[in-house]
Design an enzyme around this catalytic site. Sequence first.
Site, PDB file in Angstrom:
ATOM      1  N   ASP A   4       0.798  -1.217   0.000  1.00 27.94           N
ATOM      2  CA  ASP A   4       0.000   0.000   0.000  1.00 27.94           C
ATOM      3  C   ASP A   4       0.838   1.279   0.000  1.00 27.94           C
ATOM      4  O   ASP A   4       2.041   1.265   0.276  1.00 27.94           O
ATOM      5  CB  ASP A   4      -1.038  -0.016   1.128  1.00 27.94           C
ATOM      6  CG  ASP A   4      -0.457   0.191   2.510  1.00 27.94           C
ATOM      7  OD1 ASP A   4       0.254   1.186   2.720  1.00 27.94           O
ATOM      8  OD2 ASP A   4      -0.729  -0.638   3.406  1.00 27.94           O
ATOM      9  N   TYR A   5       0.192   2.358  -0.296  1.00 25.46           N
ATOM     10  CA  TYR A   5       0.807   3.664  -0.542  1.00 25.46           C
ATOM     11  C   TYR A   5       1.738   4.109   0.577  1.00 25.46           C
ATOM     12  O   TYR A   5       2.860   4.561   0.343  1.00 25.46           O
ATOM     13  CB  TYR A   5      -0.312   4.689  -0.753  1.00 25.46           C
ATOM     14  CG  TYR A   5       0.124   6.113  -0.989  1.00 25.46           C
ATOM     15  CD1 TYR A   5       0.925   6.448  -2.074  1.00 25.46           C
ATOM     16  CD2 TYR A   5      -0.309   7.132  -0.134  1.00 25.46           C
ATOM     17  CE1 TYR A   5       1.309   7.768  -2.296  1.00 25.46           C
ATOM     18  CE2 TYR A   5       0.053   8.442  -0.353  1.00 25.46           C
ATOM     19  CZ  TYR A   5       0.869   8.762  -1.437  1.00 25.46           C
ATOM     20  OH  TYR A   5       1.243  10.064  -1.650  1.00 25.46           O
TER      21      TYR A   5
END
Length: 260
Positions: free
Chosen positions: A128-129
């Site tokens: 994820d980011y």
Amino acid sequence: MKVRQSDLNSTVNHKPSNERAASSEAVRLHVYLAHSGVASRRAAEKLIAEGRITVNGRQVTVPGERVLPGDEVRFDGKQVKTESRLLYLVLNKPPMYITTSSDPQGRQLALDLLPPCPERLYSVGRLDYRSSGLIIFTNDGNFAARAGHPSAEIEKEYLVESTVPIPDMAVEEFARGVIIEGVLYRAQEIEKTGRKSLRVVLIEGKNREIRRVFSHFHLHPEKLQRIRIGAVKLGNLAEGQSRALTNNEFSCLMGRRERW
């Protein structure tokens, strides 16, 4: 506390062509797209359903469509062909980079950190980011399907730092399995390495699994870093840097060797 349930040439790995011999027979469209470096098979199915693929000028929306040698396949109007070389890159992704090939929000792409190459690369699995650490990029659909599928049971190891002390109860419940909004989350292995830090090993790797479990226990991960994917270890690879997947790592991820 520990709980267990049971220059481009130097960074791009070229696999021999016999890893995926070209077939003279028809192949399913989503498989063709994966072998063309457009996306993984699962992502390719979504592109087809969205109507972004044409075969010989005809829009196709069914993944089961078969493609014959000589057919013209286009993705968003651009012709695609099966790749002549297969690439496998390991990246140490910094936080605040996204692993998709594009982002409507204009966020930084992890792909832009890789050495320039003409092939279309995509990530195997996700990170994820806000998280950092290991992510693998390839243009080999067979490899992505094998290494990225939960059935492969490839361990992913993470180091997590919390903003507040982590209670033993949360560790024990994550090891046993905790149900959140009808979904079971369970760590394959989990160990407290400090008052505010954990080492966690997952196998299934559900989307944002660690963050969801932390939120359930009213915790917040200040840092979440993936340090291992099966046989592939982060080691001293600097943040933002990449390297080639080794032959041994490739074999282990493909299930051809049991030990690393």
